[in-house]
Design a protein around this motif. Structure first.
Motif, mmCIF file in Angstrom:
data_model
loop_
_atom_site.group_PDB
_atom_site.id
_atom_site.type_symbol
_atom_site.label_atom_id
_atom_site.label_comp_id
_atom_site.label_asym_id
_atom_site.label_seq_id
_atom_site.Cartn_x
_atom_site.Cartn_y
_atom_site.Cartn_z
ATOM 1 N N ALA A 1 25.201 -0.818 40.964
ATOM 2 C CA ALA A 1 25.490 0.267 40.015
ATOM 3 C C ALA A 1 24.371 0.332 38.975
ATOM 4 O O ALA A 1 24.052 -0.678 38.319
ATOM 5 C CB ALA A 1 26.833 0.033 39.334
ATOM 6 N N LEU A 2 23.746 1.542 38.833
ATOM 7 C CA LEU A 2 22.713 1.767 37.813
ATOM 8 C C LEU A 2 23.346 2.525 36.653
ATOM 9 O O LEU A 2 23.783 3.668 36.812
ATOM 10 C CB LEU A 2 21.546 2.568 38.394
ATOM 11 N N LEU A 3 23.392 1.892 35.467
ATOM 12 C CA LEU A 3 23.962 2.515 34.270
ATOM 13 C C LEU A 3 22.842 3.035 33.370
ATOM 14 O O LEU A 3 21.799 2.371 33.204
ATOM 15 C CB LEU A 3 24.794 1.497 33.471
ATOM 16 N N THR A 4 23.036 4.214 32.802
ATOM 17 C CA THR A 4 22.089 4.783 31.825
ATOM 18 C C THR A 4 22.876 5.268 30.609
ATOM 19 O O THR A 4 24.020 5.716 30.722
ATOM 20 C CB THR A 4 21.294 5.959 32.427
ATOM 21 N N TRP A 5 22.224 5.209 29.431
ATOM 22 C CA TRP A 5 22.856 5.666 28.190
ATOM 23 C C TRP A 5 21.778 5.978 27.149
ATOM 24 O O TRP A 5 20.588 5.708 27.369
ATOM 25 C CB TRP A 5 23.840 4.618 27.667
ATOM 26 N N GLU A 6 22.178 6.515 26.045
ATOM 27 C CA GLU A 6 21.250 6.897 24.975
ATOM 28 C C GLU A 6 20.703 5.665 24.258
ATOM 29 O O GLU A 6 21.441 4.740 23.924
ATOM 30 C CB GLU A 6 21.953 7.796 23.944
#
Length: 702
Positions: free
Chosen positions: A612-617
């Motif tokens: 799982a690749l998570l991205t956020w600000e």
């Protein structure tokens, strides 16, 4: 020239020998008697009667250009022609308006408004009789200044909920017209300005607006409407008052008009739903938990929505926006969009209200201030958006009004002296007091200022002090030196002489010395003479309830009979407090929510190769991130399954951050990312009641 010609020229009365002279017959007879007559002879003129003055009338009327003119007419005085003359009242000479006219009327366009004029009409003898009437019938006429009247054309909604009614919180247009009601003189260069002393009215288009010329008896509309914004807290059905100032070239000074305007609410066929002004309250906070909005905190706030209309509202949507960049609306109540939090209901009945909630991130505040928010409300049964501004104080705990005592045993205790010094020479309790004065140094002007004190808004505040004085006594019919007490208003800077309410009264009357004028206590009442031992005096501070003030003790002396001066001790304020401070550290550096709704980089997850690749600000420098995983259906268990603590494996580029898992567990899972800064962890999200959605246990410590 012969003797005959010379005599005839002398006898002529109109410089015209052709029509004879008055005594030509007698002269011709005399020359013939002496046999020295000449030829041709001048003939005897007809016997002439001086014509009578005509009876004159002069009436002011508007001219074709809107400016005043005078219609001059007359009867009698014939049969010749007439000359019309005019002068300013009391002037030197009459000047011609028209000459040689056969009959009236004559229109005089040369008069100016605001003056008095005199007119006469002289009759000219006809034919061989050139006599002119005496000019004794003078008619006096006043030409009035223009009389301008302002009339209301329309007071209507400009920016509001679209129902065309002028309601609280809206911007309204004000259309006016100007009428010249005098009917004699027009006005030129007319301009109008709008102002208001009413704090509930903010004039956004005040003018001056140029009306141009307003002719006599004419009506002229304005070039554009005035604009004003009505306060949110105006009661429905109230009146506001504005002032209009009218200027014209013909008027000396301005004409002011007080114009009351009615403010209504739609109470018939529509709903009128708005946030109640002043209703913003702090419900909870995550910092020092004092129930106040402090810097670095997440604060849950509530406000009241009311329906002031005449029908049920239907569904209501309320939107909260932060008006200061140091605050951010992050969620709360049943609203789940940042800046667009909505409340749905079957509707508010007329007169009914409901409490709404939102949560504000106050991470940007580092000191005291006022955080403003805008609340936009839409109801299904209203025609537009109603906007109300609300605000809450930041870092200001409620003041506790009590007694403040200053005995100066531990030092100045925040009092500042200009010439006043701490002394052990005299005191009432303990060893120390403040002293001003000298037996050797003349011309003193000395002051002692208290710390800033906030007085109880409920009233009843006072200040008491102990005074010892040895000041020059009454001498030569004058009180030369003196001491007294002033109050300094912090909001205006104004000094006010305080008069003792009880205790030691002032002894020196206002007729002080005019020599030197050293201090602003000259020509004021004060203490003088020998006032010993120490005596108590009290001053009433009730007129300044709710305000911040300082007390100033003054001492002034001249060049003679220098005495010991004044001592001050044991000052006690009642119903007062020093400006409050909150218990929240300015260094708390709270971490906000990661990628809240509306963020430019939302929290996302992409499955890739069994990971799982998570991205956020990216929240910027100084922040680290914790990554958690929980089980769907078993909410709030993510605190037991940290995947990355304090940024382990996280990469950021200033815009976004990312983290890759190593494998995926079986079943349905969810991910949570929190931010940490300076040893504190931000929230995992928010519940529908506006409180942070934190796990019951958290094994990934900040």
């Amino acid at each position: 020239m012969s003797i005959y010609d010379a005599i005839m020229v002398a006898d002529d009365d109109d410089l015209n020998l052709a029509n004879g002279t008055p005594h030509a017959a007698y002269i011709n007879a005399a020359f013939s008697h002496h046999e020295i007559d000449e030829s041709p002879q001048v003939q005897d003129s007809a016997n002439c009667v001086v014509p009578a003055d005509p009876l004159v009338s002069a009436v002011v009327e508007p001219g074709d250009n809107g400016r005043p003119r005078v219609r001059v007419d007359w009867i009698g005085g014939g049969p010749g022609t007439f000359d019309v003359l005019r002068r300013r009242f009391g002037g030197d000479a009459f000047l011609p308006v028209a000459r040689g006219v056969a009959a009236g009327p004559v229109l005089d366009e040369g008069v100016s408004a605001g003056e008095t004029w005199e007119y006469l009409v002289q009759a000219n003898g006809g034919g061989a009789c050139p006599m002119v009437s005496p000019g004794l019938n003078v008619e006096i006429v006043d030409v009035d200044l223009p009389a301008l009247e302002i009339r209301l054309v329309d007071f209507r909604e400009s920016v509001g909920d679209g129902d065309l009614l002028v309601e609280p919180g809206e911007i309204a247009d004000l259309d006016l017209e100007i009428v010249e009601v005098g009917g004699e003189a027009g006005a030129t260069g007319v301009s109008v300005s709008l102002s208001s002393l009413d704090p509930s009215v903010a004039v956004s288009q005040a003018g001056p607006l140029a009306w141009g010329d307003v002719g006599a008896g004419l009506t002229v509309g304005g070039p554009a409407p005035f604009q004003l914004r009505l306060a949110d807290d105006l009661p429905c059905g109230s009146q506001v008052v504005v002032f209009l100032q009218v200027d014209a070239l013909e008027t000396c000074g301005s004409t002011a008009l007080r114009l009351p305007l009615s403010v209504v609410c739609d109470s018939s066929g529509m709903a009128f739903v708005r946030a109640v002004p002043g209703s913003l309250q702090v419900v909870a906070d995550t910092g020092d938990q004092d129930g106040l909005a402090d810097n670095c905190e997440l604060a849950t706030l509530s406000y009241v929505l009311e329906n002031a209309g005449g029908v049920a509202s239907g569904m209501v949507t309320s939107t909260v926006t932060a008006l200061d960049g140091r605050s951010r609306v992050v969620g709360g109540g049943v609203w789940h969009y940042i800046g667009n939090n909505s409340l749905s209901s079957s509707g508010l009945l007329p007169g009914q209200s409901v409490t709404a909630f939102f949560t504000a991130d106050l991470a940007g505040w580092d000191g005291p201030g006022v955080a403003p928010f805008a609340v936009e409300t839409v109801a299904a049964q209203s025609t537009g958006v109603v906007t109300v501004d609300l605000e809450t104080a930041i870092e200001e705990d409620p003041p506790l009004f009590a007694t403040l005592s200053f005995d100066f045993e531990s030092g100045s205790q925040g009092w500042t002296g200009d010439g006043f010094v701490l002394s052990t020479t005299r005191a009432t309790s303990g060893a120390w007091s403040f002293h001003a004065g000298s037996t050797t140094d003349p011309w003193l002007c000395q002051h002692l200022l208290s710390p800033v004190v906030r007085l109880d808004p409920a009233g009843g505040a006072s200040v008491a002090l102990q005074v010892y004085a040895d000041i020059e006594p009454f001498s030569g019919g004058i009180w030369w030196d003196r001491a007294n007490v002033h109050l300094l208003e912090m909001d205006t800077g104004r000094h006010v002489l305080l008069m003792p309410q009880s205790g030691l009264a002032y002894t020196a009357d206002p007729a002080g010395s005019l020599i030197g004028q050293l201090c602003h206590v000259d020509l004021e009442e004060g203490w003088a003479g020998n006032l010993s031992p120490f005596a108590a005096v009290s001053f009433d501070l009730t007129p300044w309830s709710g305000r911040e003030i300082r007390i100033e003790v003054n001492y002034s002396s001249d060049g003679g009979d220098d005495r010991e001066g004044i001592y001050l001790d044991d000052v006690i304020f009642t119903g007062a407090t020093t400006p409050p401070q909150d218990s929240q550290s300015d260094m708390c550096a709270f971490a906000p929510e990661v990628s809240p709704p509306g963020s430019p980089v939302p929290l996302g997850v992409v499955l890739s190769g069994g990971n799982a690749l998570l991205t956020w600000e990216d929240l910027g420098p100084g922040f680290a991130y914790n990554v958690y995983r929980g089980t769907v259906g078993n909410w709030y268990d993510h605190g037991l399954a940290p995947l990355a603590c304090a940024g382990s494996g996280v990469t950021c580029d200033g815009v976004s951050c990312s983290w890759m898992s190593s494998g995926l567990p079986a079943g349905q899972v969810y991910y949570v990312v929190t931010a940490t800064r300076d040893g504190r962890q931000g929230p995992s999200g928010f519940t529908t009641s506006g409180m942070p959605r934190d796990p019951a246990a958290d094994s990934c410590l900040p």
